[in-house]
Write a protein that holds these residues in place. Structure first.
Motif, PDB file in Angstrom:
ATOM      1  N   ALA A 147       0.851  -1.194   0.000  1.00  0.00           N
ATOM      2  CA  ALA A 147       0.000   0.000   0.000  1.00  0.00           C
ATOM      3  C   ALA A 147       0.882   1.238   0.000  1.00  0.00           C
ATOM      4  N   VAL A 148       0.360   2.318  -0.561  1.00  0.00           N
ATOM      5  CA  VAL A 148       1.029   3.617  -0.521  1.00  0.00           C
ATOM      6  C   VAL A 148       0.110   4.583   0.201  1.00  0.00           C
ATOM      7  N   ASP A 149       0.588   5.136   1.290  1.00  0.00           N
ATOM      8  CA  ASP A 149      -0.231   6.000   2.149  1.00  0.00           C
ATOM      9  C   ASP A 149      -1.556   5.325   2.511  1.00  0.00           C
ATOM     10  N   GLY A 150      -1.497   4.032   2.762  1.00  0.00           N
ATOM     11  CA  GLY A 150      -2.669   3.287   3.211  1.00  0.00           C
ATOM     12  C   GLY A 150      -3.581   2.781   2.113  1.00  0.00           C
ATOM     13  N   LYS A 151      -3.298   3.162   0.844  1.00  0.00           N
ATOM     14  CA  LYS A 151      -4.149   2.727  -0.270  1.00  0.00           C
ATOM     15  C   LYS A 151      -3.468   1.554  -0.991  1.00  0.00           C
ATOM     16  N   SER A 152      -4.190   0.477  -1.151  1.00  0.00           N
ATOM     17  CA  SER A 152      -3.611  -0.735  -1.728  1.00  0.00           C
ATOM     18  C   SER A 152      -3.110  -0.521  -3.156  1.00  0.00           C
ATOM     19  N   ILE A 153      -1.919  -1.035  -3.424  1.00  0.00           N
ATOM     20  CA  ILE A 153      -1.393  -1.069  -4.795  1.00  0.00           C
ATOM     21  C   ILE A 153      -1.096  -2.514  -5.196  1.00  0.00           C
ATOM     22  N   GLN A 154      -1.556  -3.474  -4.391  1.00  0.00           N
ATOM     23  CA  GLN A 154      -1.181  -4.867  -4.615  1.00  0.00           C
ATOM     24  C   GLN A 154      -1.612  -5.354  -5.997  1.00  0.00           C
ATOM     25  N   GLU A 155      -2.825  -5.012  -6.397  1.00  0.00           N
ATOM     26  CA  GLU A 155      -3.302  -5.488  -7.701  1.00  0.00           C
ATOM     27  C   GLU A 155      -2.459  -4.919  -8.833  1.00  0.00           C
ATOM     28  N   LYS A 156      -2.156  -3.609  -8.738  1.00  0.00           N
ATOM     29  CA  LYS A 156      -1.307  -2.977  -9.759  1.00  0.00           C
ATOM     30  C   LYS A 156       0.084  -3.595  -9.744  1.00  0.00           C
ATOM     31  N   PHE A 157       0.596  -3.849  -8.526  1.00  0.00           N
ATOM     32  CA  PHE A 157       1.937  -4.428  -8.388  1.00  0.00           C
ATOM     33  C   PHE A 157       1.983  -5.816  -9.020  1.00  0.00           C
ATOM     34  N   ASP A 158       0.979  -6.611  -8.744  1.00  0.00           N
ATOM     35  CA  ASP A 158       0.950  -7.975  -9.281  1.00  0.00           C
ATOM     36  C   ASP A 158       0.853  -7.986 -10.811  1.00  0.00           C
ATOM     37  N   SER A 159       0.330  -6.901 -11.386  1.00  0.00           N
ATOM     38  CA  SER A 159       0.140  -6.868 -12.842  1.00  0.00           C
ATOM     39  C   SER A 159       1.394  -6.411 -13.591  1.00  0.00           C
ATOM     40  N   ILE A 160       2.437  -5.991 -12.886  1.00  0.00           N
ATOM     41  CA  ILE A 160       3.674  -5.564 -13.552  1.00  0.00           C
ATOM     42  C   ILE A 160       4.324  -6.788 -14.195  1.00  0.00           C
ATOM     43  N   SER A 161       4.480  -6.737 -15.517  1.00  0.00           N
ATOM     44  CA  SER A 161       5.055  -7.895 -16.217  1.00  0.00           C
ATOM     45  C   SER A 161       6.412  -7.600 -16.818  1.00  0.00           C
ATOM     46  N   ALA A 162       6.717  -6.318 -17.058  1.00  0.00           N
ATOM     47  CA  ALA A 162       7.992  -5.955 -17.678  1.00  0.00           C
ATOM     48  C   ALA A 162       8.352  -4.526 -17.275  1.00  0.00           C
ATOM     49  N   ILE A 163       9.634  -4.201 -17.378  1.00  0.00           N
ATOM     50  CA  ILE A 163      10.126  -2.868 -17.046  1.00  0.00           C
ATOM     51  C   ILE A 163      10.519  -2.158 -18.336  1.00  0.00           C
ATOM     52  N   ASP A 164       9.926  -0.977 -18.587  1.00  0.00           N
ATOM     53  CA  ASP A 164      10.291  -0.169 -19.741  1.00  0.00           C
ATOM     54  C   ASP A 164      11.358   0.836 -19.312  1.00  0.00           C
ATOM     55  N   PRO A 165      12.594   0.702 -19.788  1.00  0.00           N
ATOM     56  CA  PRO A 165      13.651   1.619 -19.357  1.00  0.00           C
ATOM     57  C   PRO A 165      13.360   3.080 -19.689  1.00  0.00           C
ATOM     58  N   GLN A 166      12.538   3.304 -20.694  1.00  0.00           N
ATOM     59  CA  GLN A 166      12.261   4.671 -21.120  1.00  0.00           C
ATOM     60  C   GLN A 166      11.240   5.378 -20.243  1.00  0.00           C
ATOM     61  N   LYS A 167      10.359   4.610 -19.617  1.00  0.00           N
ATOM     62  CA  LYS A 167       9.253   5.243 -18.884  1.00  0.00           C
ATOM     63  C   LYS A 167       8.654   4.256 -17.885  1.00  0.00           C
ATOM     64  N   PRO A 168       8.579   4.626 -16.616  1.00  0.00           N
ATOM     65  CA  PRO A 168       7.973   3.709 -15.637  1.00  0.00           C
ATOM     66  C   PRO A 168       6.465   3.665 -15.797  1.00  0.00           C
ATOM     67  N   GLY A 169       5.855   2.595 -15.310  1.00  0.00           N
ATOM     68  CA  GLY A 169       4.399   2.540 -15.266  1.00  0.00           C
ATOM     69  C   GLY A 169       3.866   3.563 -14.272  1.00  0.00           C
TER      70      GLY A 169
END
Length: 252
Positions: free
Chosen positions: A219-241
């Motif tokens: 969570a960030v400041d108490g708000k869940s980011i788990q679903e978004k975190f679990d959906s990260i499949s690749a890292i784009d060096p040019q731009k973060p999600g």
């Protein structure tokens, strides 16, 4: 330059396999542990140092963003390495630098030591379980196909799989003339670094199966980011999600 906001990332780190973050050893004991893990000096409980977590995530992001210094040093610590547009460098803004050309402000991230969760500690006490395990390893004689006779088995202490630690990370967003926009991208990049760690290993002997961890209840400041975190499949060096948005908090 002014502070806009300090975000707090919280969650749980679960060990999936045995974890070894080594501690120094002042003496050698016959039959004793060769490689103990780091423990709290008063409680004797193992913990994950914030420096270990921060260092591993930084290393993984340096590789992912093509920021590996040719001489192997930490990115930005070799003053002879020229870094274009240095004050906008994501790695240096997140994790800090002593580079003489740097004027981009203080290190943005602070990673706390991760101690056992209350529930995990109580479970161990109730069941009478140990906090750590001993893993014995040997060196194989390549010709005879058995344990080498002149090298005895070595014991490595590990935190067993299934243990849980509290995670707490602070991240400062500073307005450097852009309203904090670049630091918000750095915050999202840091979260991507945690995902890289899930796919890699924490601590020593990762190539031998140690150190697989999983992040839960993020969570960030108490708000869940788990679903978004679990959906990260690749890292784009040019731009973060964009997992966390400025002002609005977690993106819906």
């Amino acid at each position: 330059m002014k502070l806009v906001h300090i975000y707090t990332i919280t969650g749980t780190i679960e060990t999936v396999t045995g974890l070894h973050i080594g501690a120094g050893k002042d003496s050698i004991e016959i039959g004793g542990m060769d490689n103990p893990v780091i423990k709290h000096p008063h409680t004797g409980e193992p913990y994950i140092p914030g420096s270990s977590l921060k260092g591993k995530v930084r290393s993984l992001l340096e590789w992912a963003l093509h920021k590996v210094d040719p001489d192997g040093q930490v990115w930005g610590f070799n003053k002879k390495t020229r870094i274009d547009n240095i004050n906008n460098d994501e790695i240096l803004r997140i994790f800090g630098t002593t580079h003489e050309d740097w004027s981009g402000g203080p290190t943005r991230v602070s990673v706390r030591d991760c101690h056992l969760t209350k529930a995990c500690r109580e479970m161990i006490h109730e069941r009478g379980l140990p906090f750590t395990e001993e893993k014995t390893e040997v060196v194989i004689d390549r010709i005879q196909g058995k344990a080498a006779g002149n090298i005895g088995p070595r014991k490595t202490e590990r935190v067993p799989g299934g243990m849980e630690f509290d995670l707490e990370i602070q991240f400062r967003v500073i307005d450097t003339g852009d309203g904090g926009e670049l630091d918000m991208k750095c915050l999202n990049r840091l979260i991507e670094g945690l995902k890289l760690l899930e796919k890699d290993a924490l601590g020593g002997s990762g190539s031998r199966g140690y150190g697989k961890v999983r992040f839960k209840n993020l969570a960030v400041d108490g708000k869940s980011i788990q679903e978004k975190f679990d959906s990260i499949s690749a890292i784009d060096p040019q731009k973060p999600g964009e997992i966390v948005k400025a002002g609005a908090g977690v993106e819906g």
